[in-house]
Design a protein around this motif. Structure first.
Motif, PDB file in Angstrom:
ATOM      1  N   ALA A 120      50.563  49.221  58.595  1.00 19.48           N
ATOM      2  CA  ALA A 120      50.026  49.512  59.923  1.00 19.48           C
ATOM      3  C   ALA A 120      50.774  48.730  60.995  1.00 19.48           C
ATOM      4  O   ALA A 120      51.107  49.267  62.063  1.00 19.48           O
ATOM      5  CB  ALA A 120      48.532  49.183  59.962  1.00 19.48           C
ATOM      6  N   THR A 121      51.061  47.468  60.716  1.00 16.28           N
ATOM      7  CA  THR A 121      51.782  46.633  61.679  1.00 16.28           C
ATOM      8  C   THR A 121      53.199  47.138  61.881  1.00 16.28           C
ATOM      9  O   THR A 121      53.687  47.210  63.014  1.00 16.28           O
ATOM     10  CB  THR A 121      51.802  45.171  61.189  1.00 16.28           C
ATOM     11  N   LYS A 122      53.870  47.493  60.807  1.00 13.45           N
ATOM     12  CA  LYS A 122      55.245  48.000  60.889  1.00 13.45           C
ATOM     13  C   LYS A 122      55.289  49.295  61.699  1.00 13.45           C
ATOM     14  O   LYS A 122      56.193  49.494  62.516  1.00 13.45           O
ATOM     15  CB  LYS A 122      55.779  48.231  59.475  1.00 13.45           C
ATOM     16  N   GLU A 123      54.308  50.160  61.501  1.00 17.44           N
ATOM     17  CA  GLU A 123      54.262  51.418  62.247  1.00 17.44           C
ATOM     18  C   GLU A 123      54.066  51.156  63.739  1.00 17.44           C
ATOM     19  O   GLU A 123      54.735  51.753  64.572  1.00 17.44           O
ATOM     20  CB  GLU A 123      53.146  52.315  61.718  1.00 17.44           C
ATOM     21  N   LEU A 124      53.168  50.223  64.063  1.00 18.35           N
ATOM     22  CA  LEU A 124      52.947  49.899  65.481  1.00 18.35           C
ATOM     23  C   LEU A 124      54.184  49.258  66.098  1.00 18.35           C
ATOM     24  O   LEU A 124      54.521  49.542  67.251  1.00 18.35           O
ATOM     25  CB  LEU A 124      51.733  48.987  65.641  1.00 18.35           C
ATOM     26  N   LEU A 125      54.859  48.407  65.351  1.00 18.06           N
ATOM     27  CA  LEU A 125      56.085  47.786  65.844  1.00 18.06           C
ATOM     28  C   LEU A 125      57.093  48.858  66.238  1.00 18.06           C
ATOM     29  O   LEU A 125      57.672  48.818  67.320  1.00 18.06           O
ATOM     30  CB  LEU A 125      56.678  46.862  64.780  1.00 18.06           C
ATOM     31  N   ASP A 161      57.007  43.463  71.301  1.00 17.55           N
ATOM     32  CA  ASP A 161      57.861  42.275  71.321  1.00 17.55           C
ATOM     33  C   ASP A 161      57.385  41.333  70.208  1.00 17.55           C
ATOM     34  O   ASP A 161      56.399  41.599  69.523  1.00 17.55           O
ATOM     35  CB  ASP A 161      57.868  41.612  72.704  1.00 17.55           C
ATOM     36  N   GLU A 162      58.084  40.218  70.029  1.00 19.01           N
ATOM     37  CA  GLU A 162      57.791  39.313  68.906  1.00 19.01           C
ATOM     38  C   GLU A 162      56.367  38.760  68.958  1.00 19.01           C
ATOM     39  O   GLU A 162      55.671  38.705  67.942  1.00 19.01           O
ATOM     40  CB  GLU A 162      58.806  38.170  68.881  1.00 19.01           C
ATOM     41  N   GLN A 163      55.925  38.362  70.144  1.00 16.67           N
ATOM     42  CA  GLN A 163      54.575  37.810  70.281  1.00 16.67           C
ATOM     43  C   GLN A 163      53.522  38.871  69.986  1.00 16.67           C
ATOM     44  O   GLN A 163      52.550  38.616  69.272  1.00 16.67           O
ATOM     45  CB  GLN A 163      54.370  37.241  71.684  1.00 16.67           C
ATOM     46  N   GLN A 164      53.706  40.059  70.517  1.00 19.76           N
ATOM     47  CA  GLN A 164      52.769  41.148  70.249  1.00 19.76           C
ATOM     48  C   GLN A 164      52.747  41.481  68.758  1.00 19.76           C
ATOM     49  O   GLN A 164      51.681  41.721  68.188  1.00 19.76           O
ATOM     50  CB  GLN A 164      53.157  42.401  71.038  1.00 19.76           C
ATOM     51  N   TYR A 165      53.919  41.468  68.146  1.00 17.77           N
ATOM     52  CA  TYR A 165      54.009  41.769  66.718  1.00 17.77           C
ATOM     53  C   TYR A 165      53.178  40.782  65.892  1.00 17.77           C
ATOM     54  O   TYR A 165      52.419  41.188  65.015  1.00 17.77           O
ATOM     55  CB  TYR A 165      55.468  41.761  66.260  1.00 17.77           C
TER      56      TYR A 165
END
Length: 131
Positions: free
Chosen positions: A44-49, A55-59
């Motif tokens: 899920a995180t990879k898809e949102l990225l 950006d790095e902080q949001q990731y």
């Protein structure tokens, strides 16, 4: 009458063959994610990225929130294993809580893409009326 039936048959075959050639729009992303052999939160995180250009902080923040989401969902599955309605309500509440946290960190364009991606446009407006 025979000409009409033959014409309808030819049109339906043409339509069917065209549908077979159509590609799913996010097929490359699905292939990429599946090739990485990720678990639920990481996927899920990879898809949102990729989709939201985080950006790095949001990731990092989204990664923590997705870990929390999946952990809470697993707990709800165990806690309400015999009560499907209560489990659904708990998972809905978990998604609402995490979605609110995610949307607070997104820029307006990312927010639009997120809502489109999650297909939760109506949920957003429903949650705003709860305030």
């Amino acid at each position: 009458m025979k000409k009409i039936i033959l014409l309808l048959f030819a049109v339906s075959l043409s339509t069917l063959s065209q549908a077979q050639r159509m590609k799913v729009t996010d097929e490359p992303l699905d292939t990429h994610v599946l090739a990485m052999n990720l678990d639920g939160p990481a996927m899920a995180t990879k898809e949102l990225l990729k989709e939201l250009n985080l950006d790095e902080q949001q990731y990092r923040q989204v990664q923590l929130l997705n870990d929390k989401r999946y952990q809470q969902m697993e707990e709800a599955d165990i806690l309400y294993k015999d009560n499907a309605i209560q489990r659904s309500k708990a998972i809905y509440a978990i998604n609402q809580e995490i979605d609110k946290a995610v949307t607070l960190m997104l820029k307006p364009e990312q927010m639009r893409l997120y809502l489109k991606l999650e297909n939760r446009q109506s949920d957003r407006y429903a949650s705003e009326s709860d305030k």
